[in-house]
Scaffold this active site. Structure first.
Site, PDB file in Angstrom:
ATOM      1  N   GLU A 136     -73.176  17.673   8.726  1.00 49.09           N
ATOM      2  CA  GLU A 136     -72.537  18.973   8.594  1.00 49.09           C
ATOM      3  C   GLU A 136     -71.766  19.046   7.282  1.00 49.09           C
ATOM      4  OE1 GLU A 136     -72.945  21.657  10.825  1.00 49.09           O
ATOM      5  OE2 GLU A 136     -74.536  20.244  11.312  1.00 49.09           O
TER       6      GLU A 136
ATOM      7  N   LYS B 116     -69.629  37.440  18.139  1.00 44.90           N
ATOM      8  CA  LYS B 116     -70.477  37.437  16.941  1.00 44.90           C
ATOM      9  C   LYS B 116     -71.872  37.988  17.203  1.00 44.90           C
ATOM     10  CE  LYS B 116     -71.814  33.362  15.150  1.00 44.90           C
ATOM     11  NZ  LYS B 116     -71.744  32.199  14.236  1.00 44.90           N
TER      12      LYS B 116
ATOM     13  N   ARG C  39     -65.074  32.874  12.272  1.00 45.65           N
ATOM     14  CA  ARG C  39     -65.031  33.220  10.859  1.00 45.65           C
ATOM     15  C   ARG C  39     -65.171  34.721  10.585  1.00 45.65           C
ATOM     16  NH1 ARG C  39     -69.116  28.220  10.004  1.00 45.65           N
ATOM     17  NH2 ARG C  39     -69.431  28.743  12.192  1.00 45.65           N
TER      18      ARG C  39
ATOM     19  N   ALA D 161     -73.991  94.223  16.184  1.00 40.27           N
ATOM     20  CA  ALA D 161     -73.119  93.268  15.494  1.00 40.27           C
ATOM     21  C   ALA D 161     -71.702  93.338  16.054  1.00 40.27           C
ATOM     22  CB  ALA D 161     -73.101  93.547  14.001  1.00 40.27           C
TER      23      ALA D 161
ATOM     24  N   ALA E 251     -75.801  31.401  22.285  1.00 35.69           N
ATOM     25  CA  ALA E 251     -75.103  32.645  21.933  1.00 35.69           C
ATOM     26  C   ALA E 251     -73.713  32.690  22.532  1.00 35.69           C
ATOM     27  CB  ALA E 251     -75.920  33.840  22.414  1.00 35.69           C
TER      28      ALA E 251
END
Ligand code: UD1
Ligand code: CA
Length: 460
Positions: A153, A15, A8, A422, A2
């Site tokens: 790849e 990411k 990209r 009120a 990670a």
């Protein structure tokens, strides 16, 4: 693994902390790994924005390995050498592929053991394999034999190899001592100038060690998230799967594609969720509720038979059985709504408790207040809880009737069964059963308007 930046994505955030299904991608992977082994046996390789990643998933109790320079997936494993020294059998997970299941990880691990392999990779057949490493099997593409010669790849693949639909998922099992015996044979002589972990297949094959592949039945679960488009695809898959799970559990969801329901949300049977609803974080909803369109409910707990009318926004709140909220009610954190209570149009609440059967139907702000049972709060009532420096509390006891357009200047208490006339501005406590006026008495000037009009006519 990670530690990567996620170039990209064109993002300033790492990411693996981008969210899908309302949770960081990495949190999904770790939660799944935890179903297979205890947290003490999980090592998360972090590098790019390591402190943020560590903080985001620290709660899992896993270990961390620092890869301060990210020189490829092979390099990620090189830096983990000491951390993994005590282990014979290591499963490597890709931190950016969050849909993987515990079942598949176990299958990968078991297959590796049964095959007595040095390296086992999890593969999948994808209709669009673009961007993934391709699996070169011994005996040719789609050979039934599990042995693998190499992984190529995308950038290094020949046109012929690019046609191979069997991809490397980025999940592997290794014999750990063998991995570290041979890992220094990796080189950076490739398109990215990185150490590719995938090249271990070729390295082991040359060393006459066994490399095999096991294919997933559900190719969807190995998909990675290198681009925003891939991420949104995963998010949609995860949320749709969540909807299916809820449908199976007896929840009705109209137009599930329009709903945003996070992974950890719970909903009881016979609850109906209308289109364009968002249920986020750790929200729990009981049974027989109706959640109407455009409501956004985050980290809140709702009982049974609750009606949430359109456009209601809720965060960090609790709502008891049979309460009715909305349309357009805004419950801010710390709101507790009692059984059968009703909060209506444009009512905003924050840190309040409102008791059983109480009502605030329209245009009201209630903050830092304790409101009893069967209280009626008239339209336009405001708790003036803030003096510019401090917040103060308002207490409204059972059975109180607050007339419309009243301002209750906290700290203040309205005693049980009292009435507030009120448009009153209430600055002093009101004793139980009293009537409080906080406004100027009305004066009437008979004929004043007619006299004014006649005077105006004369002037013109
Ligand atoms: C990788 C595989 C590819 C496979 C795909 C599956 C390699 C060389 N290629 O490609 O064959 O089809 O995964 O999704 O491995 N990472 C680190 N340190 C690094 C570089 C990456 O920890 O120095 C982490 C990333 O954070 C990520 C994972 O490793 O979680 C995979 O890296 P990524 O760059 O996404 O590899 P892909 O190009 O997808
Ligand atoms: Ca990837």
């Amino acid at each position: 693994m990670a530690a990567g930046k996620g170039t990209r994505l064109k993002s300033k955030h790492p990411k693996v902390l981008h969210e899908i299904g309302g949770k960081p991608i990495l949190a999904h992977v770790i939660a799944t790994a935890r179903k297979v082994v205890p947290a003490k046996d999980i090592f998360v390789i972090i590098g790019h924005e390591a402190d943020r990643v560590r903080e985001a998933v620290g709660g899992f109790g896993v270990n961390f390995v620092a890869q301060s320079e990210q020189r490829g997936t092979g390099h990620a494993l090189m830096v983990a050498r000491n951390a993994l020294a005590g282990y014979d059998h290591v499963v490597v997970l890709s931190g950016d592929a969050p849909l993987i299941t515990a079942d598949t990880i176990k299958k990968l691990s078991d297959f590796h053991s049964v095959q007595k392999a040095t390296m086992t990779l999890l593969s999948a057949d994808l209709d669009n394999p673009f961007g993934y490493g391709r699996v070169i099997r011994k005996g040719g593409t789609y050979s039934k034999r599990p042995e693998v010669l190499a992984i190529v790849e995308e950038k290094s693949a020949t046109p012929q190899q690019k046609k191979i639909r069997e991809i490397n998922s980025g999940f592997y099992a290794f014999n750990s001592p063998a991995l570290y015996e041979h890992i220094d044979q990796l080189s950076t002589a490739n398109a990215h100038g990185e150490y590719y972990l995938t090249d271990m297949a070729r390295v082991f094959h040359r060393a006459r060690r066994k490399v095999v592949a096991i294919k997933t039945e559900d190719a969807g679960e190995v998909l990675g998230s290198n681009t925003r488009a891939e991420m949104m695809d995963l998010d949609a898959r995860l949320r749709l799967a969540k909807c299916r799970e809820l449908l199976d559990a007896g929840v009705t969801i109209f137009y599930p594609h329009t709903c945003v329901i996070d992974s950890d949300v719970e909903v009881g049977a016979d609850t109906v969720i209308e289109p364009f609803v968002q249920l986020l974080g750790n929200t729990k909803i009981g049974s027989d509720c109706r959640i109407r369109s455009y409501s956004v409910i985050g980290n809140s707990i709702l009982g049974d038979g609750v009606t949430v009318k359109p456009g209601t926004i809720m965060e960090g709140s609790r709502v008891a059985n049979a309460a009715i909220l909305g349309p357009y009610t805004h419950l801010r954190p710390g709101t507790e709504v009692g059984e059968g209570a009703h909060l209506g149009n444009f009512v905003e609440t924050k840190k309040i408790r409102i008791g059983k059967g109480s009502k605030a139907g329209h245009l009201t702000y209630l903050g830092d207040a304790e409101i009893g049972e069967n209280v009626n709060i008239g339209a336009g009532t405001i708790t003036c809880n803030y003096d510019g420096v401090n917040k103060h509390r308002t207490t409204i006891e059972d059975g109180v009737f607050v007339g419309s357009d009243s301002t209750l200047v906290a700290p203040v208490k309205i005693g049980r069964g009292a009435y507030v006339a009120a448009a009153s501005c209430i600055t002093d406590d009101v004793p139980p059963d009293a009537l409080a006026f906080g406004r100027a008495r009305q004066t009437v000037k008979a004929g004043w308007a007619r006299a004014k009009r006649e005077q105006q006519k004369k002037q013109s």
